[in-house]
Design a protein around this motif. Structure first.
Motif, short mmCIF file in Angstrom:
data_model
loop_
_atom_site.label_atom_id
_atom_site.label_comp_id
_atom_site.label_asym_id
_atom_site.label_seq_id
_atom_site.Cartn_x
_atom_site.Cartn_y
_atom_site.Cartn_z
N VAL A 1 0.85 -1.19 0.00
CA VAL A 1 0.00 0.00 0.00
C VAL A 1 0.88 1.25 0.00
N GLY A 2 0.75 2.06 -1.05
CA GLY A 2 1.60 3.23 -1.20
C GLY A 2 3.00 2.83 -1.60
N CYS A 3 3.12 2.11 -2.71
CA CYS A 3 4.37 1.44 -3.05
C CYS A 3 5.46 2.38 -3.54
N GLY A 4 5.11 3.59 -4.00
CA GLY A 4 6.13 4.50 -4.50
C GLY A 4 6.93 3.87 -5.63
N ARG A 5 8.25 3.87 -5.50
CA ARG A 5 9.13 3.33 -6.54
C ARG A 5 9.37 1.82 -6.37
N GLY A 6 8.57 1.18 -5.51
CA GLY A 6 8.58 -0.28 -5.46
C GLY A 6 9.47 -0.91 -4.42
N LEU A 7 9.85 -0.16 -3.40
CA LEU A 7 10.77 -0.68 -2.37
C LEU A 7 10.23 -1.96 -1.73
N MET A 8 9.05 -1.88 -1.13
CA MET A 8 8.48 -3.05 -0.45
C MET A 8 7.93 -4.07 -1.45
N THR A 9 7.45 -3.60 -2.59
CA THR A 9 6.94 -4.51 -3.61
C THR A 9 8.03 -5.48 -4.05
N ALA A 10 9.20 -4.93 -4.37
CA ALA A 10 10.31 -5.79 -4.79
C ALA A 10 10.78 -6.69 -3.66
N GLY A 11 10.87 -6.13 -2.44
CA GLY A 11 11.32 -6.93 -1.31
C GLY A 11 10.39 -8.09 -1.02
N ALA A 12 9.08 -7.85 -1.09
CA ALA A 12 8.12 -8.93 -0.86
C ALA A 12 8.20 -9.96 -1.98
N ALA A 13 8.34 -9.50 -3.22
CA ALA A 13 8.38 -10.42 -4.35
C ALA A 13 9.59 -11.35 -4.28
N GLN A 14 10.69 -10.86 -3.72
CA GLN A 14 11.87 -11.71 -3.55
C GLN A 14 11.63 -12.86 -2.58
N ARG A 15 10.63 -12.69 -1.72
CA ARG A 15 10.35 -13.69 -0.68
C ARG A 15 9.18 -14.61 -1.05
N VAL A 16 8.54 -14.37 -2.18
CA VAL A 16 7.43 -15.24 -2.61
C VAL A 16 7.68 -15.72 -4.04
N PRO A 17 8.64 -16.62 -4.23
CA PRO A 17 8.98 -17.07 -5.59
C PRO A 17 7.82 -17.71 -6.33
N ASN A 18 6.83 -18.22 -5.58
CA ASN A 18 5.66 -18.84 -6.20
C ASN A 18 4.40 -18.03 -5.93
N GLY A 19 4.56 -16.77 -5.53
CA GLY A 19 3.42 -15.93 -5.20
C GLY A 19 3.26 -14.77 -6.16
N ALA B 1 8.88 4.20 -12.90
CA ALA B 1 10.06 4.04 -12.04
C ALA B 1 9.94 2.76 -11.22
N ALA B 2 8.75 2.47 -10.72
CA ALA B 2 8.55 1.24 -9.95
C ALA B 2 8.74 0.01 -10.83
N ARG B 3 8.19 0.04 -12.03
CA ARG B 3 8.33 -1.11 -12.93
C ARG B 3 9.80 -1.34 -13.31
N ARG B 4 10.53 -0.26 -13.51
CA ARG B 4 11.95 -0.41 -13.82
C ARG B 4 12.68 -1.11 -12.67
N ASN B 5 12.39 -0.70 -11.45
CA ASN B 5 13.05 -1.34 -10.30
C ASN B 5 12.68 -2.81 -10.18
N LEU B 6 11.42 -3.13 -10.44
CA LEU B 6 10.99 -4.53 -10.37
C LEU B 6 11.70 -5.36 -11.43
N ARG B 7 11.88 -4.78 -12.62
CA ARG B 7 12.59 -5.49 -13.68
C ARG B 7 14.04 -5.72 -13.30
N ILE B 8 14.70 -4.68 -12.79
CA ILE B 8 16.11 -4.80 -12.43
C ILE B 8 16.30 -5.79 -11.29
N GLU B 9 15.35 -5.81 -10.34
CA GLU B 9 15.45 -6.73 -9.21
C GLU B 9 15.13 -8.18 -9.61
N GLY B 10 14.65 -8.36 -10.85
CA GLY B 10 14.38 -9.72 -11.33
C GLY B 10 13.07 -10.30 -10.85
#
Length: 254
Positions: A106-124, A144-153
Motif C-alpha cells: 500500500v503506497g508502493c512508491g518506486r517499489g521498495l516493499m513490492t520488490a522486497g516482498a516479491a523476492q520472498r514469494v517465488p511462487n506468489g 520508475a517502480a516497474r523499472r526497479n521490479l525489472r532490475i530486481e528480477g
C-alpha cells in the motif's frame, strides 16, 4: 530489455529520495548560512567596531546552524539510499513466509516493499498501489517502480497499479499479507488514515500478516489493530532514518 540483461549491464534499482523538497531546503539554507559565516570577516571591516562583536557572534551561530542543516540533509539522503533498504529487509525477514503468498504493498512508491516482498514469494504474486505524488518521493511514478521490479528480477510476479489506499480496488480477503512503508502518514487526517486501515483489514485474509512502517502514527495503528482483534501486535523501537521517529507495526489477523 530482459531482467537478465539488466543485471548483466550492471543496472541498479533506484528507490528515490524521500521528501525531496525538505532535503533540498535543508541543503540550500545550510549552504547559505555556511557561506555567510565565511564571508563575515570581510563584512565586519565595513561596519563600526561597536557592531562587529555582535555580528561576529551572529556569524558563528549561522555557521553552526548551517552545518546542522547540511548534516540533517545528509542523514536524510543516507536514509533514502541505504537505511530504508536495510529496514525493509529486516522487517520482511521477520515475517513468516511460505513462498506462495499474494501480497499487497500500500503506497508502493518506486517499489521498495513490492520488490522486497516479491523476492520472498517465488511462487506468489505482489501488487503495489499508489497515487504517485512526486512531492513525497523524487521522480515518483509507475514507470520508475516497474523499472526497479525489472532490475530486481521480480517483474514476472510483481505489478503496480494506480489506486487510492482509501478505496482499494480488490475483493475482500484477497491477500495473504499487506505491507506499507512511509505512506499512510501522507493522508490528510486521522479519519482518512482509519479509512485506509479499514481497507487493509477488508482485503486481508484471516490469518494474514500486516507490516506497517511509518512515522508519527505507529502507536495509533497498533491500537486500532488491537481493537479489531488482531493477534501478535508488535511495535518496534524508534528508528530515526528521516529525523521523525519511524515505527514498525506488525500483526496477524485472526
Amino acid at each position: 530489455m530482459s531482467e537478465r540483461k539488466s543485471q548483466a549491464r550492471g543496472e541498479r534499482p533506484d528507490y528515490g529520495v524521500d521528501a525531496p523538497d525538505v532535503v533540498r531546503r535543508f541543503l540550500m539554507v545550510g549552504s547559505v548560512a555556511i557561506v555567510l559565516q565565511f564571508a563575515a570577516p570581510s563584512l565586519l571591516a565595513l561596519v563600526p567596531v561597536s557592531y562587529a562583536q555582535i555580528l561576529q557572534g551572529t556569524a558563528r551561530s549561522l555557521g553552526w546552524m548551517g552545518y546542522g542543516f547540511v548534516a540533517t540533509a545528509c542523514l536524510m539522503l543516507w536514509g533514502s539510499r541505504v537505511g530504508k533498504l536495510r529496514l525493509r529487509d529486516r522487517v520482511l525477514d521477520a515475517l513468516p513466509w511460505r513462498g506462495d503468498e499474494r501480497v499487497l504493498d500500500v503506497g508502493c512508491g518506486r517499489g521498495l516493499m513490492t520488490a522486497g516482498a516479491a523476492q520472498r514469494v517465488p511462487n506468489g504474486q505482489v501488487v503495489g498501489i499508489d497515487v504517485w505524488r512526486r512531492e513525497d518521493q523524487a521522480r515518483n511514478g509507475p514507470d520508475a517502480a516497474r523499472r526497479n521490479l525489472r532490475i530486481e528480477g521480480v517483474a514476472a510476479r510483481a505489478e503496480v497499479r494506480t489506486a487510492d489506499m482509501r478505496r482499494l480496488p480488490f475483493d475482500a480477503a484477497s491477500f495473504d499479507a499487506v505491507v506499507s512503508s512511509w505512506a499512510l502518514h501522507h493522508l490528510a487526517g486521522s479519519d482518512e488514515r482509519l479509512q485506509a486501515l479499514h481497507e487493509i483489514d477488508r482485503v486481508l485474509k484471516p490469518g494474514g500478516r500486516v507490516a506497517l512502517i511509518d512515522i508519527r502514527h505507529g502507536r495509533a495503528y497498533a491500537a486500532w489493530l488491537r481493537e479489531r482483534g488482531y493477534a501478535q501486535v508488535r511495535v518496534s523501537g524508534p528508528n530515526f532514518l528521516f529525523l521523525v521517529p519511524t515505527l514498525t507495526v506488525t500483526a496477524q489477523k485472526r
